[in-house]
Design a protein around this motif. Structure first.
Motif, PDB file in Angstrom:
ATOM      1  N   ARG A 170       0.747  -1.096   0.042  1.00  0.00           N
ATOM      2  CA  ARG A 170       0.050   0.003  -0.034  1.00  0.00           C
ATOM      3  C   ARG A 170       0.902   1.442  -0.123  1.00  0.00           C
ATOM      4  O   ARG A 170       0.312   2.506  -0.180  1.00  0.00           O
ATOM      5  CB  ARG A 170      -0.973   0.067   1.210  1.00  0.00           C
ATOM      6  CG  ARG A 170      -0.185   0.199   2.462  1.00  0.00           C
ATOM      7  CD  ARG A 170      -0.983   0.230   3.780  1.00  0.00           C
ATOM      8  NE  ARG A 170      -1.726   1.432   3.843  1.00  0.00           N
ATOM      9  CZ  ARG A 170      -2.840   1.700   4.546  1.00  0.00           C
ATOM     10  NH1 ARG A 170      -3.467   0.718   5.256  1.00  0.00           N
ATOM     11  NH2 ARG A 170      -3.456   2.963   4.666  1.00  0.00           N
ATOM     12  N   ALA A 171       2.010   1.227   0.175  1.00  0.00           N
ATOM     13  CA  ALA A 171       3.155   2.343   0.315  1.00  0.00           C
ATOM     14  C   ALA A 171       2.594   3.145  -0.953  1.00  0.00           C
ATOM     15  O   ALA A 171       2.865   4.543  -0.849  1.00  0.00           O
ATOM     16  CB  ALA A 171       4.431   1.872   0.349  1.00  0.00           C
ATOM     17  N   PRO A 172       2.807   2.856  -2.178  1.00  0.00           N
ATOM     18  CA  PRO A 172       2.607   3.692  -3.242  1.00  0.00           C
ATOM     19  C   PRO A 172       1.497   4.529  -3.085  1.00  0.00           C
ATOM     20  O   PRO A 172       1.451   5.705  -3.516  1.00  0.00           O
ATOM     21  CB  PRO A 172       2.538   2.823  -4.481  1.00  0.00           C
ATOM     22  CG  PRO A 172       3.107   1.741  -4.211  1.00  0.00           C
ATOM     23  CD  PRO A 172       3.053   1.413  -2.733  1.00  0.00           C
ATOM     24  N   LEU A 173       0.457   3.936  -2.539  1.00  0.00           N
ATOM     25  CA  LEU A 173      -0.721   5.024  -2.319  1.00  0.00           C
ATOM     26  C   LEU A 173      -0.664   6.041  -1.292  1.00  0.00           C
ATOM     27  O   LEU A 173      -0.978   7.183  -1.494  1.00  0.00           O
ATOM     28  CB  LEU A 173      -2.166   4.029  -1.929  1.00  0.00           C
ATOM     29  CG  LEU A 173      -2.792   3.348  -2.998  1.00  0.00           C
ATOM     30  CD1 LEU A 173      -3.401   1.898  -2.513  1.00  0.00           C
ATOM     31  CD2 LEU A 173      -3.842   4.333  -3.368  1.00  0.00           C
ATOM     32  N   GLN A 174       0.034   5.551  -0.239  1.00  0.00           N
ATOM     33  CA  GLN A 174       0.247   6.503   0.574  1.00  0.00           C
ATOM     34  C   GLN A 174       1.261   7.812   0.245  1.00  0.00           C
ATOM     35  O   GLN A 174       0.992   8.891   0.555  1.00  0.00           O
ATOM     36  CB  GLN A 174       1.018   5.937   2.001  1.00  0.00           C
ATOM     37  CG  GLN A 174       1.299   6.614   3.222  1.00  0.00           C
ATOM     38  CD  GLN A 174      -0.107   7.228   3.789  1.00  0.00           C
ATOM     39  OE1 GLN A 174      -0.880   6.602   4.323  1.00  0.00           O
ATOM     40  NE2 GLN A 174      -0.127   8.418   4.038  1.00  0.00           N
ATOM     41  N   ALA A 175       2.093   7.306  -0.558  1.00  0.00           N
ATOM     42  CA  ALA A 175       2.919   8.261  -1.062  1.00  0.00           C
ATOM     43  C   ALA A 175       2.497   9.278  -1.926  1.00  0.00           C
ATOM     44  O   ALA A 175       2.526  10.561  -1.857  1.00  0.00           O
ATOM     45  CB  ALA A 175       4.352   7.491  -1.806  1.00  0.00           C
ATOM     46  N   VAL A 176       1.303   8.703  -2.750  1.00  0.00           N
ATOM     47  CA  VAL A 176       0.915   9.600  -3.829  1.00  0.00           C
ATOM     48  C   VAL A 176      -0.220  10.447  -2.912  1.00  0.00           C
ATOM     49  O   VAL A 176      -0.531  11.628  -3.166  1.00  0.00           O
ATOM     50  CB  VAL A 176       0.393   8.872  -5.045  1.00  0.00           C
ATOM     51  CG1 VAL A 176      -0.672   9.789  -5.968  1.00  0.00           C
ATOM     52  CG2 VAL A 176       1.398   8.245  -5.862  1.00  0.00           C
ATOM     53  N   ALA A 177      -0.724   9.810  -1.948  1.00  0.00           N
ATOM     54  CA  ALA A 177      -1.808  10.661  -1.383  1.00  0.00           C
ATOM     55  C   ALA A 177      -1.389  11.860  -0.583  1.00  0.00           C
ATOM     56  O   ALA A 177      -1.932  12.938  -0.878  1.00  0.00           O
ATOM     57  CB  ALA A 177      -2.438   9.755  -0.131  1.00  0.00           C
ATOM     58  N   ASP A 178      -0.146  11.917  -0.162  1.00  0.00           N
ATOM     59  CA  ASP A 178       0.441  13.073   0.449  1.00  0.00           C
ATOM     60  C   ASP A 178       0.766  14.252  -0.596  1.00  0.00           C
ATOM     61  O   ASP A 178       0.345  15.300  -0.418  1.00  0.00           O
ATOM     62  CB  ASP A 178       1.620  12.589   1.283  1.00  0.00           C
ATOM     63  CG  ASP A 178       1.322  11.922   2.321  1.00  0.00           C
ATOM     64  OD1 ASP A 178       0.405  11.535   2.788  1.00  0.00           O
ATOM     65  OD2 ASP A 178       2.525  11.119   2.718  1.00  0.00           O
ATOM     66  N   GLU A 179       1.202  13.669  -1.852  1.00  0.00           N
ATOM     67  CA  GLU A 179       1.540  14.656  -2.770  1.00  0.00           C
ATOM     68  C   GLU A 179       0.150  15.341  -3.518  1.00  0.00           C
ATOM     69  O   GLU A 179       0.202  16.366  -3.706  1.00  0.00           O
ATOM     70  CB  GLU A 179       2.342  13.823  -4.022  1.00  0.00           C
ATOM     71  CG  GLU A 179       3.689  13.422  -3.641  1.00  0.00           C
ATOM     72  CD  GLU A 179       4.529  14.914  -3.376  1.00  0.00           C
ATOM     73  OE1 GLU A 179       4.389  15.855  -3.748  1.00  0.00           O
ATOM     74  OE2 GLU A 179       5.411  14.700  -2.273  1.00  0.00           O
ATOM     75  N   VAL A 180      -0.684  14.430  -3.475  1.00  0.00           N
ATOM     76  CA  VAL A 180      -2.139  14.854  -4.182  1.00  0.00           C
ATOM     77  C   VAL A 180      -2.516  15.798  -3.277  1.00  0.00           C
ATOM     78  O   VAL A 180      -3.331  16.987  -3.520  1.00  0.00           O
ATOM     79  CB  VAL A 180      -2.748  13.691  -4.798  1.00  0.00           C
ATOM     80  CG1 VAL A 180      -4.358  14.287  -4.927  1.00  0.00           C
ATOM     81  CG2 VAL A 180      -2.224  12.902  -5.751  1.00  0.00           C
ATOM     82  N   ALA A 181      -2.573  15.529  -1.978  1.00  0.00           N
ATOM     83  CA  ALA A 181      -3.354  16.423  -1.010  1.00  0.00           C
ATOM     84  C   ALA A 181      -2.754  17.598  -0.930  1.00  0.00           C
ATOM     85  O   ALA A 181      -3.156  18.653  -0.818  1.00  0.00           O
ATOM     86  CB  ALA A 181      -3.333  15.570   0.396  1.00  0.00           C
ATOM     87  N   ALA A 182      -1.398  17.694  -1.083  1.00  0.00           N
ATOM     88  CA  ALA A 182      -0.638  18.947  -1.055  1.00  0.00           C
ATOM     89  C   ALA A 182      -0.926  19.857  -2.103  1.00  0.00           C
ATOM     90  O   ALA A 182      -1.166  21.385  -1.940  1.00  0.00           O
ATOM     91  CB  ALA A 182       0.883  18.549  -0.911  1.00  0.00           C
ATOM     92  N   LEU A 183      -1.235  19.290  -3.351  1.00  0.00           N
ATOM     93  CA  LEU A 183      -1.524  19.998  -4.683  1.00  0.00           C
ATOM     94  C   LEU A 183      -2.942  20.482  -4.387  1.00  0.00           C
ATOM     95  O   LEU A 183      -3.278  21.765  -4.763  1.00  0.00           O
ATOM     96  CB  LEU A 183      -1.559  18.734  -5.948  1.00  0.00           C
ATOM     97  CG  LEU A 183      -0.335  18.743  -6.356  1.00  0.00           C
ATOM     98  CD1 LEU A 183      -0.349  17.815  -7.725  1.00  0.00           C
ATOM     99  CD2 LEU A 183       0.306  19.909  -6.948  1.00  0.00           C
TER     100      LEU A 183
END
Length: 202
Positions: free
Chosen positions: A171-184
């Motif tokens: 699930r790590a890829p989901l967590q990493a992208v979640a942080d980036e997308v939320a920041a955007l």
């Protein structure tokens, strides 16, 4: 008992479609997985496999739409809501041991145009999901064009990440992208607020 048989057939077909797509799911597979007698298929679904698949896909889309709408409505901040959505998808993948992803992706990849009505259900599903995200971003002050682009980004990344997570069983890829997308999204909301304040002073 008849209702139980129909329900079993629907549930079995939903799982098979998510694992194998339309062409990979045969009538024998459905009957075997549901434990239903052969004659029951056409009794409950006179249109055969196509009718069953359309009904199952429509139900699956409705379920995803309901959960997405609830997740977006539960948070005033769309960045927080979207982050929670990524986390929810990650939990779903872990709970099914990375065996099931988006309920309509396998159907889309398996030539839905072969079944009248099925392609339209899939097209409308993505349009609706992207629309819900876009509206949430616009309510937070993001301009429509930017809101639409962000909605496309969220939906497309979730679809791709489900594939990656299933391949890597992580699930790590989901967590990493979640942080980036939320920041955007957070930045877009802030920019919208700044623009609105500037417009109000003019």
């Amino acid at each position: 008992m008849a209702t139980d048989t129909r329900t079993r057939m629907i549930e079995a077909t939903a799982l098979l479609l998510r694992r194998r797509g339309y062409h990979g799911t045969s009538l024998n597979d459905i009957l075997s997985a549901s434990g239903a007698p052969r004659g029951s298929l056409y009794f409950h679904f006179p249109g055969g496999k196509d009718q069953l698949v359309i009904e199952v896909t429509r139900d699956s889309v409705a379920g995803v739409t309901e959960r997405l709408d609830a997740a977006l409505a539960a948070e005033h901040d769309p960045a927080v809501a979207v982050h929670h959505i990524y986390q929810s998808v990650a939990r779903m993948l872990e709970e099914n041991e990375f065996s099931l992803g988006c309920p309509i992706a396998p159907v889309v990849l398996d030539a839905p145009n072969d079944v009248p009505g099925l392609a339209e259900i899939c097209r409308a599903a993505f349009e609706q999901w992207i629309g819900l995200l876009r509206e949430a971003f616009m309510r937070a002050g993001v301009p429509e064009r930017r809101a639409h682009a962000l909605a496309l980004l969220v939906e497309s990344s979730l679809e791709g990440l489900m594939v990656i997570a299933r391949a890597t069983r992580d699930r790590a890829p989901l967590q990493a992208v979640a942080d980036e997308v939320a920041a955007l999204i957070e930045a877009a909301v802030l920019a919208g607020e700044v623009r609105q304040r500037a417009d109000a002073t003019v």
